[in-house]
Write a protein that holds these residues in place. Structure first.
Motif, PDB file in Angstrom:
ATOM      1  N   ASN A  62       0.787  -1.283  -0.015  1.00 48.55           N
ATOM      2  CA  ASN A  62       0.002   0.037  -0.041  1.00 48.55           C
ATOM      3  C   ASN A  62       0.934   1.229   0.057  1.00 48.55           C
ATOM      4  N   PRO A  63       0.871   2.092  -0.987  1.00 45.42           N
ATOM      5  CA  PRO A  63       1.699   3.149  -1.359  1.00 45.42           C
ATOM      6  C   PRO A  63       1.093   4.193  -0.364  1.00 45.42           C
ATOM      7  N   PHE A  64       0.019   4.282   0.206  1.00 42.91           N
ATOM      8  CA  PHE A  64      -0.518   5.183   0.809  1.00 42.91           C
ATOM      9  C   PHE A  64      -0.816   4.987   2.359  1.00 42.91           C
ATOM     10  N   LYS A  65      -0.038   3.930   2.721  1.00 41.15           N
ATOM     11  CA  LYS A  65       0.226   3.498   4.230  1.00 41.15           C
ATOM     12  C   LYS A  65       0.743   4.665   4.929  1.00 41.15           C
ATOM     13  N   GLU A  66       0.448   5.193   6.029  1.00 41.55           N
ATOM     14  CA  GLU A  66       1.199   5.938   6.738  1.00 41.55           C
ATOM     15  C   GLU A  66       2.302   5.293   7.257  1.00 41.55           C
ATOM     16  N   LYS A  67       3.494   5.986   7.238  1.00 43.27           N
ATOM     17  CA  LYS A  67       5.003   5.608   7.333  1.00 43.27           C
ATOM     18  C   LYS A  67       5.124   5.586   8.889  1.00 43.27           C
ATOM     19  N   GLY A  68       4.798   6.491   9.662  1.00 48.38           N
ATOM     20  CA  GLY A  68       4.894   6.553  11.172  1.00 48.38           C
ATOM     21  C   GLY A  68       3.798   7.332  11.758  1.00 48.38           C
ATOM     22  N   GLY A  69       3.798   7.561  13.058  1.00 48.11           N
ATOM     23  CA  GLY A  69       2.903   8.464  13.616  1.00 48.11           C
ATOM     24  C   GLY A  69       3.436   9.633  14.082  1.00 48.11           C
ATOM     25  N   CYS A  70       2.673  10.520  14.701  1.00 47.97           N
ATOM     26  CA  CYS A  70       3.127  11.624  15.081  1.00 47.97           C
ATOM     27  C   CYS A  70       2.913  11.773  16.743  1.00 47.97           C
ATOM     28  N   VAL A  71       3.999  12.169  17.584  1.00 47.82           N
ATOM     29  CA  VAL A  71       3.816  12.129  18.982  1.00 47.82           C
ATOM     30  C   VAL A  71       3.874  13.694  19.258  1.00 47.82           C
ATOM     31  N   VAL A  72       2.968  14.095  20.061  1.00 56.02           N
ATOM     32  CA  VAL A  72       2.913  15.447  20.567  1.00 56.02           C
ATOM     33  C   VAL A  72       3.095  15.339  22.121  1.00 56.02           C
ATOM     34  N   SER A  73       3.865  16.087  22.543  1.00 50.10           N
ATOM     35  CA  SER A  73       4.239  15.809  24.308  1.00 50.10           C
ATOM     36  C   SER A  73       3.908  17.336  24.891  1.00 50.10           C
TER      37      SER A  73
END
Length: 73
Positions: A62-73
């Motif tokens: 899947n080329p549209f799969k998110e590569k990684g998440g975003c962490v807000v601290s």
């Protein structure tokens, strides 16, 4: 193939074009709709295992799969 403006043609030219088109169409082999539908259905069912519209896209490809998440601290 040149572009033809039909409005500029004479009635004779239009009739000649129509006759030529009908000559081409009369040579076509005709099939019953029921036979065509069966063949199309068989073709689709034969390729259902590889059809991404039926199975979906695998997570690895899947080329549209998110590569990684975003962490807000």
């Amino acid at each position: 193939m040149p572009i033809i403006n039909v409005e500029e043609l004479t009635d004779k030219d239009k009739a000649l074009m129509e006759v030529n088109q009908l000559k081409l169409e009369v040579k076509l082999e005709r099939w019953m709709t029921s036979k065509c539908c069966e063949e199309i259905k068989d073709y689709i069912q034969a390729g259902v295992e590889e059809d991404t519209l039926v199975k979906g896209i695998s997570e690895e490809k899947n080329p549209f799969k998110e590569k990684g998440g975003c962490v807000v601290s």
